[in-house]
Design an enzyme around this catalytic site. Structure first.
Site, mmCIF file in Angstrom:
data_model
loop_
_atom_site.group_PDB
_atom_site.id
_atom_site.type_symbol
_atom_site.label_atom_id
_atom_site.label_comp_id
_atom_site.label_asym_id
_atom_site.label_seq_id
_atom_site.Cartn_x
_atom_site.Cartn_y
_atom_site.Cartn_z
ATOM 1 N N LYS A 226 -17.463 -3.698 14.375
ATOM 2 C CA LYS A 226 -16.812 -2.386 14.207
ATOM 3 C C LYS A 226 -16.985 -1.869 12.775
ATOM 4 C CE LYS A 226 -12.233 -2.064 13.355
ATOM 5 N NZ LYS A 226 -11.915 -1.187 12.216
ATOM 6 N N ASN A 227 -16.716 -2.746 11.815
ATOM 7 C CA ASN A 227 -16.710 -2.285 10.417
ATOM 8 C C ASN A 227 -18.111 -2.020 9.870
ATOM 9 O OD1 ASN A 227 -13.995 -2.424 10.546
ATOM 10 N ND2 ASN A 227 -13.760 -4.192 9.177
ATOM 11 N N ARG B 4 -8.327 5.377 11.338
ATOM 12 C CA ARG B 4 -7.807 5.204 9.976
ATOM 13 C C ARG B 4 -8.920 5.166 8.941
ATOM 14 N NH1 ARG B 4 -2.458 4.756 10.980
ATOM 15 N NH2 ARG B 4 -2.031 3.785 12.966
ATOM 16 N N CYS C 216 -0.760 3.838 6.413
ATOM 17 C CA CYS C 216 -1.157 3.192 7.657
ATOM 18 C C CYS C 216 -0.367 1.920 7.816
ATOM 19 C CB CYS C 216 -2.651 2.919 7.682
ATOM 20 S SG CYS C 216 -3.081 1.448 6.795
ATOM 21 N N ARG D 285 -2.573 3.239 1.945
ATOM 22 C CA ARG D 285 -4.004 2.952 1.830
ATOM 23 C C ARG D 285 -4.615 4.029 0.967
ATOM 24 N NH1 ARG D 285 -6.589 0.330 7.220
ATOM 25 N NH2 ARG D 285 -8.451 -0.570 6.317
ATOM 26 N N PRO D 286 -4.485 3.898 -0.352
ATOM 27 C CA PRO D 286 -4.921 4.986 -1.219
ATOM 28 C C PRO D 286 -6.432 5.189 -1.181
ATOM 29 C CG PRO D 286 -4.232 3.081 -2.529
ATOM 30 C CD PRO D 286 -4.001 2.734 -1.093
ATOM 31 N N ILE D 287 -6.872 6.358 -1.627
ATOM 32 C CA ILE D 287 -8.307 6.652 -1.640
ATOM 33 C C ILE D 287 -8.760 7.053 -3.039
ATOM 34 C CG2 ILE D 287 -8.531 7.228 0.816
ATOM 35 C CD1 ILE D 287 -8.402 10.218 -0.107
ATOM 36 N N ASP D 288 -7.942 6.674 -4.046
ATOM 37 C CA ASP D 288 -8.270 7.059 -5.426
ATOM 38 C C ASP D 288 -9.654 6.561 -5.848
ATOM 39 O OD1 ASP D 288 -6.940 4.586 -5.070
ATOM 40 O OD2 ASP D 288 -6.706 4.354 -7.234
ATOM 41 N N LEU D 289 -10.045 5.378 -5.419
ATOM 42 C CA LEU D 289 -11.349 4.839 -5.845
ATOM 43 C C LEU D 289 -12.494 5.641 -5.216
ATOM 44 C CD1 LEU D 289 -10.583 0.996 -5.542
ATOM 45 C CD2 LEU D 289 -10.316 2.492 -7.519
ATOM 46 N N ASP E 115 -8.954 -9.676 7.293
ATOM 47 C CA ASP E 115 -8.853 -9.358 8.723
ATOM 48 C C ASP E 115 -8.688 -10.606 9.596
ATOM 49 O OD1 ASP E 115 -9.111 -6.734 8.041
ATOM 50 O OD2 ASP E 115 -11.129 -6.461 8.838
ATOM 51 N N ILE F 64 -5.398 -8.834 -0.506
ATOM 52 C CA ILE F 64 -6.121 -7.561 -0.359
ATOM 53 C C ILE F 64 -5.169 -6.408 -0.052
ATOM 54 C CG2 ILE F 64 -8.001 -6.367 0.860
ATOM 55 C CD1 ILE F 64 -8.981 -8.776 -0.768
ATOM 56 N N ARG G 220 -8.949 -0.815 19.613
ATOM 57 C CA ARG G 220 -9.679 -0.193 18.490
ATOM 58 C C ARG G 220 -10.798 -1.094 17.991
ATOM 59 N NH1 ARG G 220 -6.201 0.104 13.840
ATOM 60 N NH2 ARG G 220 -8.216 0.549 12.946
HETATM 61 C C1 UD1 Z 1 -12.229 -2.239 5.070
HETATM 62 C C2 UD1 Z 1 -12.171 -2.662 6.519
HETATM 63 C C3 UD1 Z 1 -10.888 -3.430 6.817
HETATM 64 C C4 UD1 Z 1 -10.757 -4.587 5.856
HETATM 65 C C5 UD1 Z 1 -10.895 -4.127 4.410
HETATM 66 C C6 UD1 Z 1 -10.903 -5.259 3.417
HETATM 67 C C7 UD1 Z 1 -13.437 -0.956 7.653
HETATM 68 C C8 UD1 Z 1 -13.423 0.177 8.619
HETATM 69 N N1 UD1 Z 1 -12.243 -1.488 7.374
HETATM 70 O O1 UD1 Z 1 -11.110 -1.357 4.859
HETATM 71 O O2 UD1 Z 1 -10.956 -3.910 8.158
HETATM 72 O O3 UD1 Z 1 -9.487 -5.182 6.036
HETATM 73 O O4 UD1 Z 1 -12.120 -3.387 4.244
HETATM 74 O O5 UD1 Z 1 -11.922 -6.140 3.695
HETATM 75 O O6 UD1 Z 1 -14.472 -1.399 7.200
HETATM 76 N N2 UD1 Z 1 -7.776 0.556 -2.369
HETATM 77 C C9 UD1 Z 1 -7.261 1.364 -3.357
HETATM 78 N N3 UD1 Z 1 -7.855 2.559 -3.587
HETATM 79 C C10 UD1 Z 1 -8.933 2.986 -2.877
HETATM 80 C C11 UD1 Z 1 -9.468 2.147 -1.879
HETATM 81 C C12 UD1 Z 1 -8.849 0.941 -1.642
HETATM 82 O O7 UD1 Z 1 -6.280 1.011 -4.012
HETATM 83 O O8 UD1 Z 1 -9.432 4.094 -3.127
HETATM 84 C C13 UD1 Z 1 -7.109 -0.733 -2.074
HETATM 85 C C14 UD1 Z 1 -6.537 -0.753 -0.647
HETATM 86 O O9 UD1 Z 1 -5.252 -0.196 -0.612
HETATM 87 C C15 UD1 Z 1 -6.509 -2.235 -0.357
HETATM 88 C C16 UD1 Z 1 -7.768 -2.739 -1.077
HETATM 89 O O10 UD1 Z 1 -8.088 -1.753 -2.054
HETATM 90 O O11 UD1 Z 1 -5.378 -2.826 -0.896
HETATM 91 C C17 UD1 Z 1 -8.954 -2.967 -0.150
HETATM 92 O O12 UD1 Z 1 -9.345 -1.767 0.437
HETATM 93 P P1 UD1 Z 1 -10.832 -1.477 0.907
HETATM 94 O O13 UD1 Z 1 -11.723 -2.600 0.489
HETATM 95 O O14 UD1 Z 1 -11.185 -0.096 0.479
HETATM 96 O O15 UD1 Z 1 -10.667 -1.544 2.477
HETATM 97 P P2 UD1 Z 1 -11.052 -0.454 3.546
HETATM 98 O O16 UD1 Z 1 -12.397 0.096 3.256
HETATM 99 O O17 UD1 Z 1 -9.917 0.487 3.748
#
Ligand code: UD1
Length: 424
Positions: A22-23, A91, A115, A120-124, A305, A327, A397
């Protein structure tokens, strides 16, 4: 609404083919928006994949399933707006942002809400896209993104190797002018699969021996045919089911290398493994030993996961196991549900202490999230009596034919309608 009825206490025995990841499929589907005609084989049949195809269709691409493959044909100029309803359905829809910007030069999306794994921030993602020349403003819960001219290459260093942020940079920078150097990028196998897809379409992405990604922007990406890697988390979940319920399993179409941080824990629990590059046999006959310490880490560490399914197995080990979640902030939502089945787990902050019990018992329980839901099913397979598992749309999902696969192993699990279930 549907639910599972699981009559536990039955040893499992059989062979399974592991479906596509899936990922890996989701970012590849997002990337297909900026490629030519894409044929994506081994694309798992999951509701998250359906949601990604719906987003593609809304954005003006033709996404069609033919057996295990999905073909994507982007048409016309494309639409740059993803409605809230589609963003919320999946998500990880944020992974479409880089592709929409690269295609249209702008994008408007609703801010992804919190979520089930905590905020689940997207700042990065946003900071990295800004480095590539995207101007981003927030407007009443929407993000407006605009590029003046073309995206340009940049030096980007991620403070944390975020999987989604790495994917957005890879897709957007592939079509930027000039070279992007991405440091501290995520190294998950699903990232490698996305890179392979993009390079097959004509992108120029290299991984340096230091682990940096060098992305030389190109003007166009072309036609591509790709096979998605096997789902390492689905594979780990079925292994957890056998560890918990006992019996033996042979997994086919798996990539053992991707599971190299996971398999030693089954050995620590006393399971017998025969590992080949694309198949894994595992047997659990005697007692299950506890796990000294499981720490989730970015790849190549133990995947977050797989934490909850492994915890479900540890619930019936003879002794105390320790889990440390590094994580996500809030990834122990399955704990109260496992406790309802008689598990003895104390979770505080990042740490969960699991004291093994001789047996779990049946209960009415809820899937709290995708992997948490699978973990509760793993617990139910080892439990005495009939467990009623609700909110199973979470499991759909990410697991193709979950109950069919378990039935093939001899599990007594059935899906039944549940008209008045509470949505968790
Ligand atoms: C992806 C996977 C998810 C897996 C995760 C970690 C998909 C669709 N999902 O999620 O199944 O559990 O990787 O291996 O591939 N973070 C920030 N700011 C950001 C982005 C992330 O603070 O802009 C934090 C998140 O809150 C979290 C950590 O970084 O605590 C890891 O997130 P990330 O590696 O981005 O995971 P996803 O891409 O959301």
């Amino acid at each position: 609404m549907e639910k599972f009825i699981i009559a536990g206490g039955q040893q499992l025995d059989g062979k399974l083919k592991v479906h596509g990841a899936k990922n890996a499929a989701l970012p590849i589907l997002a990337a297909s928006l900026v490629a030519g005609h894409s044929t994506i084989h081994n694309c798992p049949n999951l509701t998250d994949v359906d949601a990604a195809c719906r987003i593609l269709t809304h954005l003006g691409a033709k996404a069609l399933r033919h057996g295990d493959a999905v073909t994507v044909e982007p048409e016309g100029e494309g639409i740059c707006y993803i409605p809230e309803e589609l963003m919320h359905r999946m998500r990880s829809s944020i992974v479409f942002l880089g592709a929409v910007i690269a295609r249209c030069g702008r994008a408007r999306i609703s801010m992804p809400g919190g979520c089930e794994l905590g905020p689940r921030p997207i700042d990065l993602h946003l900071a990295a896209l800004e480095r590539l020349g995207v101007e981003i403003t927030e407007d009443h819960g929407f993000l407006d993104c605009q590029v003046h001219g073309r995206l340009h290459g940049a030096q980007i260093s991620l403070p944390f190797p975020s999987v989604g942020a790495t994917e957005n940079v890879l897709i957007a920078a592939s079509l930027a002018q000039g070279e992007t150097i991405l440091k501290n990028a995520a190294r998950e196998p699903e990232i490698a699969d996305l890179i392979e897809f993009l390079n097959e379409a004509g992108a120029k992405i290299n991984l340096t021996p230091q682990g940096d990604l060098h992305i030389k922007g190109v003007k166009y990406l072309g036609e591509v045919e790709h096979r998605v890697i096997p789902d390492r988390i689905a594979a780990a979940t079925y292994l957890c089911a056998v560890a918990a319920a006992g019996g033996k399993i042979e997994l086919e179409d798996v990539c053992s290398e991707h599971l190299s941080a996971v398999l030693p824990y089954f050995e620590e629990m006393g399971c017998r493994l025969t590992i080949k590059p694309d198949s894994i046999q595992m047997a659990r006959e005697g007692i299950l030993h506890p796990l000294e310490q499981v720490r989730t880490m970015p790849y190549p560490g133990f995947p977050t996961d797989a934490q909850s399914p492994l915890m479900a197995a540890a619930c019936v080990a003879e002794g105390t196991s320790i889990f440390i979640e590094n994580i996500f902030e809030s990834r122990y939502k399955h704990v109260p549900e496992l406790c309802r089945m008689g598990a003895d787990i104390k979770a505080e902050g990042r740490v969960a202490v699991v004291r093994g019990v001789p047996a779990l018992h049946s209960a009415k329980v809820f899937c709290t999230d995708l992997r948490g839901g699978a973990a509760i099913a793993v617990g139910a397979l080892a439990a005495e009596g009939n467990t009623e598992l609700l909110s199973i749309e979470h499991i759909d999902r990410g697991y193709e034919n979950f109950e069919g696969n378990l039935q093939a192993l001899g599990a007594r699990i059935k899906r039944v309608p549940c008209p008045d279930s509470i949505h968790y």
